[in-house]
Design an enzyme around this catalytic site. Sequence first.
Site, PDB file in Angstrom:
ATOM      1  N   SER A   1      -7.021   5.839  10.817  1.00 51.38           N
ATOM      2  CA  SER A   1      -8.291   6.292  11.385  1.00 51.38           C
ATOM      3  C   SER A   1      -9.094   5.134  11.958  1.00 51.38           C
ATOM      4  O   SER A   1      -9.679   5.237  13.046  1.00 51.38           O
ATOM      5  CB  SER A   1      -9.107   7.024  10.316  1.00 51.38           C
ATOM      6  OG  SER A   1     -10.368   7.405  10.813  1.00 51.38           O
ATOM      7  N   LEU A   2      -9.132   4.025  11.242  1.00 53.30           N
ATOM      8  CA  LEU A   2      -9.854   2.843  11.721  1.00 53.30           C
ATOM      9  C   LEU A   2      -9.254   2.329  13.021  1.00 53.30           C
ATOM     10  O   LEU A   2      -9.972   1.995  13.970  1.00 53.30           O
ATOM     11  CB  LEU A   2      -9.823   1.745  10.658  1.00 53.30           C
ATOM     12  CG  LEU A   2     -10.499   0.418  11.026  1.00 53.30           C
ATOM     13  CD1 LEU A   2     -11.996   0.614  11.204  1.00 53.30           C
ATOM     14  CD2 LEU A   2     -10.225  -0.644   9.971  1.00 53.30           C
TER      15      LEU A   2
ATOM     16  N   ALA B   1      -7.347   2.768   7.366  1.00 53.98           N
ATOM     17  CA  ALA B   1      -5.948   2.781   7.804  1.00 53.98           C
ATOM     18  C   ALA B   1      -5.854   3.263   9.257  1.00 53.98           C
ATOM     19  O   ALA B   1      -6.520   2.709  10.126  1.00 53.98           O
ATOM     20  CB  ALA B   1      -5.121   3.661   6.859  1.00 53.98           C
TER      21      ALA B   1
ATOM     22  N   ASP C   1      -4.222   9.760   4.530  1.00 49.85           N
ATOM     23  CA  ASP C   1      -4.488  10.590   5.697  1.00 49.85           C
ATOM     24  C   ASP C   1      -3.368  11.578   5.984  1.00 49.85           C
ATOM     25  O   ASP C   1      -2.237  11.435   5.518  1.00 49.85           O
ATOM     26  CB  ASP C   1      -4.728   9.721   6.946  1.00 49.85           C
ATOM     27  CG  ASP C   1      -3.673   8.647   7.159  1.00 49.85           C
ATOM     28  OD1 ASP C   1      -2.480   8.936   6.953  1.00 49.85           O
ATOM     29  OD2 ASP C   1      -4.029   7.514   7.512  1.00 49.85           O
TER      30      ASP C   1
ATOM     31  N   ASP D   1       0.813  -1.206   0.000  1.00 50.42           N
ATOM     32  CA  ASP D   1       0.000   0.000   0.000  1.00 50.42           C
ATOM     33  C   ASP D   1       0.855   1.268   0.000  1.00 50.42           C
ATOM     34  O   ASP D   1       0.475   2.285  -0.585  1.00 50.42           O
ATOM     35  CB  ASP D   1      -0.928   0.000   1.213  1.00 50.42           C
ATOM     36  CG  ASP D   1      -2.057  -1.016   1.084  1.00 50.42           C
ATOM     37  OD1 ASP D   1      -2.233  -1.567  -0.021  1.00 50.42           O
ATOM     38  OD2 ASP D   1      -2.755  -1.244   2.084  1.00 50.42           O
TER      39      ASP D   1
ATOM     40  N   ASP E   1      -3.673  12.814  21.886  1.00 51.97           N
ATOM     41  CA  ASP E   1      -2.370  12.486  21.298  1.00 51.97           C
ATOM     42  C   ASP E   1      -2.228  13.071  19.905  1.00 51.97           C
ATOM     43  O   ASP E   1      -1.128  13.105  19.352  1.00 51.97           O
ATOM     44  CB  ASP E   1      -2.185  10.967  21.230  1.00 51.97           C
ATOM     45  CG  ASP E   1      -1.923  10.346  22.589  1.00 51.97           C
ATOM     46  OD1 ASP E   1      -1.678  11.106  23.554  1.00 51.97           O
ATOM     47  OD2 ASP E   1      -1.980   9.105  22.701  1.00 51.97           O
TER      48      ASP E   1
END
Length: 274
Positions: free
Chosen positions: A174-175, A172, A131, A57, A160
Site C-alpha cells: 500500500s505504501l 508494505a 494485505d 517478514d 491495475d
Amino acid sequence: MGYKIGIVYNNSKKHVNALVGELCVWLKNKNCKAVLFPSNALVKVSKVDFALSLGGDGTLLKAARAFAPLGVAIKGINLGTLGFLTNVEGTEIYKALEDIIENGILAENRQLFCAEISLGKKKIKTVFANDCFVKSGCNGRLISLDVFSGNSFVAEYKSDGIIVSTPMGSTAYSLAAGGAIVHPALNVMLLTPICPHTLTQRPMILPASTSITISTKGKTKNDKVVVNIDGQENYALNKDGCVKITAYPKPLKIIKNAGAGYFETLRKKLKWGV
C-alpha cells in the site's frame, strides 16, 4: 515449569537450521520446551505459550495467519534483509528471549481481516495480516472493479487493481502504491487503488467495522484477475467473482520489543525523515 515455545523457521536455509538447534539446547537449559514448525509446511499448528518467527517478514506473516486464530502471541526475529515487521535482529534473539522469560509475555494487538473469495459456487475464507489485493493477471492490462462499503456503492475503479491493507500492512504494498502510513495500533482498513486511470481516486482509510466488497461482475470479460493474500496465497477470479473483506474477530498478538519503538523502526528501516 517454563514456557512451551513454538519456533517457526525457514528450513531451506542451513544457517537457520543450525540456529534452531542451538535455540533448542538453550531453551532446554532454561526449563522451556521448543516445538518446531518449518514454515514451508505450516498448515496446522498446536497451542503453545508463544511463538518465535525466525526469518524475514514473510515468515512472520505465515506465522501470524497460523497462530492468531489460537490467540498465540508472536515474536519476530529478523534473519532476512529489511525485516520491518521482524524488528529484532538475529544477534539479539537471546536477549529478547531472556526478557520474555524474566518479565512475561507483553503483547500488543494488531488488526486482522478475513477475505471471503467467491470462485463461482465455491467460497474460500482466509485471514490476512498485511494485505489482500485484487489485481490484473495480465501485465499492463487495465481492469474495472466495483467496490462497495457495506451495502453502499463506493465507486468503479479502472486501474491495475486495488489493495486492502491492515494498519500493520500500511508500510508494505500500500505504501509503495501511494497509501498512507497508519499506526499499527489503530483499528482501521486502507483502500488503495493501484495506478488508477483517473486524477481523483485517492487512497481511503475506513473503519475496521465496515466490510469491503470488490466485484468483477460484468467487468472483466476475458481478462484474468488475481486475488493475493499477504503476498503468499493466490486465487484466480472469474468474470463473476468477488472478494468480501471483514474484520477478523481475533487480533494478532505481537510481543513488545524492549528496544526500538515504532517510530524508531520507521526511521531505521524506511529512512523516515532522514
